[in-house]
Design a protein around this motif. Sequence first.
Motif, PDB file in Angstrom:
ATOM      1  N   GLU A  50       0.792  -1.193  -0.032  1.00 45.92           N
ATOM      2  CA  GLU A  50      -0.178   0.066   0.063  1.00 45.92           C
ATOM      3  C   GLU A  50       0.743   1.590   0.017  1.00 45.92           C
ATOM      4  O   GLU A  50       0.437   2.492   0.112  1.00 45.92           O
ATOM      5  CB  GLU A  50      -0.846  -0.044   1.309  1.00 45.92           C
ATOM      6  N   ALA A  51       2.144   1.044   0.224  1.00 46.10           N
ATOM      7  CA  ALA A  51       3.092   2.266   0.016  1.00 46.10           C
ATOM      8  C   ALA A  51       4.281   1.907  -0.758  1.00 46.10           C
ATOM      9  O   ALA A  51       4.645   0.660  -0.854  1.00 46.10           O
ATOM     10  CB  ALA A  51       3.600   2.759   1.394  1.00 46.10           C
ATOM     11  N   ALA A  52       4.837   2.859  -1.421  1.00 42.22           N
ATOM     12  CA  ALA A  52       6.137   2.644  -2.157  1.00 42.22           C
ATOM     13  C   ALA A  52       7.244   1.797  -1.667  1.00 42.22           C
ATOM     14  O   ALA A  52       7.397   2.116  -0.391  1.00 42.22           O
ATOM     15  CB  ALA A  52       6.654   3.891  -2.780  1.00 42.22           C
ATOM     16  N   SER A  53       7.856   0.876  -2.484  1.00 40.72           N
ATOM     17  CA  SER A  53       9.206   0.406  -1.928  1.00 40.72           C
ATOM     18  C   SER A  53       9.890  -0.243  -2.956  1.00 40.72           C
ATOM     19  O   SER A  53       9.325  -0.398  -4.176  1.00 40.72           O
ATOM     20  CB  SER A  53       8.434  -0.924  -0.949  1.00 40.72           C
ATOM     21  N   ASP A  54      11.112  -0.267  -2.744  1.00 38.26           N
ATOM     22  CA  ASP A  54      12.128  -0.993  -3.837  1.00 38.26           C
ATOM     23  C   ASP A  54      12.001  -2.338  -3.702  1.00 38.26           C
ATOM     24  O   ASP A  54      12.685  -2.981  -4.444  1.00 38.26           O
ATOM     25  CB  ASP A  54      13.615  -0.547  -3.396  1.00 38.26           C
TER      26      ASP A  54
END
Length: 334
Positions: A50-54
């Motif tokens: 639900e949130a940006a991640s690499d």
Amino acid sequence: MIPGPTIGPCPVCSLQGAEYFAASESKKVGCKACGEFVITSMASHIIKGEAASDIDWSTSSRSALSHLIRTRRDLALHSGTSLPLVDRPALERLANAGLLLPIPSEQVRNFIRWVGEHSRTSKPRIKPDLNELRAVVGTTSAEELTDLAYDLQDEGYFDLSPPKRHPGISMLGEIRMTLKGWRYWESLHQGSTTAAGGFIAMQFGDLRLDAFISANVNGRVAKELGVSIHRVDSPEVTRAGVIDNIMREAITDAAFVLVELSHGNKGAYWEAGYAEGLGKPVIYLCEQAVWDDPTRRPHFDVNHCVTVMWSETNPDAFVEQLIATINNSLRGRK
Ligand SMILES: [Zn+2]
């Protein structure tokens, strides 16, 4: 009245039946696989996608994180406790260093060590909890763990009941370690059979040091050498001078130990002493500016030891020198 726990799926490995004790921003989780840990709501969102991640939060990344939580590696501890903390900085650090499951030879070591420890404290035939053991060993599923157990039986390390694997069923009855298994356990215990990788003893929680070490040591140096370099945070009691079991295991397992001295962290000196006692190659790291300052210079007499200096202005020279130093000290041992 203190509210009781909420029951739900584990935010890391999705196993049902995890208990939550929610505080406002972070919650304590008790999972049969991962064990107890603290996770922030931001980190939960990231893992859920639900949130940006690499990191691509597939089953394999989640299992790798579950393994790190269970074995308390590469994660800082929640302040004042010995519970690993999963927060956004931790996930960013893992994304930089690469979040991977242990390679098969490491899984074998984890498996045999666990069976050895449990057989010594209970009966010679042990019935494992597959969820817990899956996280300790570092496989993605109970099925993969079962395969590994039967492979180890074929190699003569275990004696399993039932003796034949039921196709399609992930089930482990009882495990008994054979004499060959015990010999291997003993060599692990003495540190004579080691991982290819290293261990770094350092202070967690200093953002500048964390960023430099994760990018250059856990990132560049580890990648160049093709090994993992684990970090283990010391609980406060360890800093006061008692080395704990998880730390001892990580050092015993390591092919080499790096000790970061810039903070004069007491725990790091203990860890260095323990590693020296086992005959591991120990390489000290220190920030050049700290080394040059007589008031902050490590009080420990490390002049006779191998020390590699680092500075943020020239990470390339540090990376190059550290790789050469590690290669040199390992060459003498093999
Ligand atoms: Zn879990």
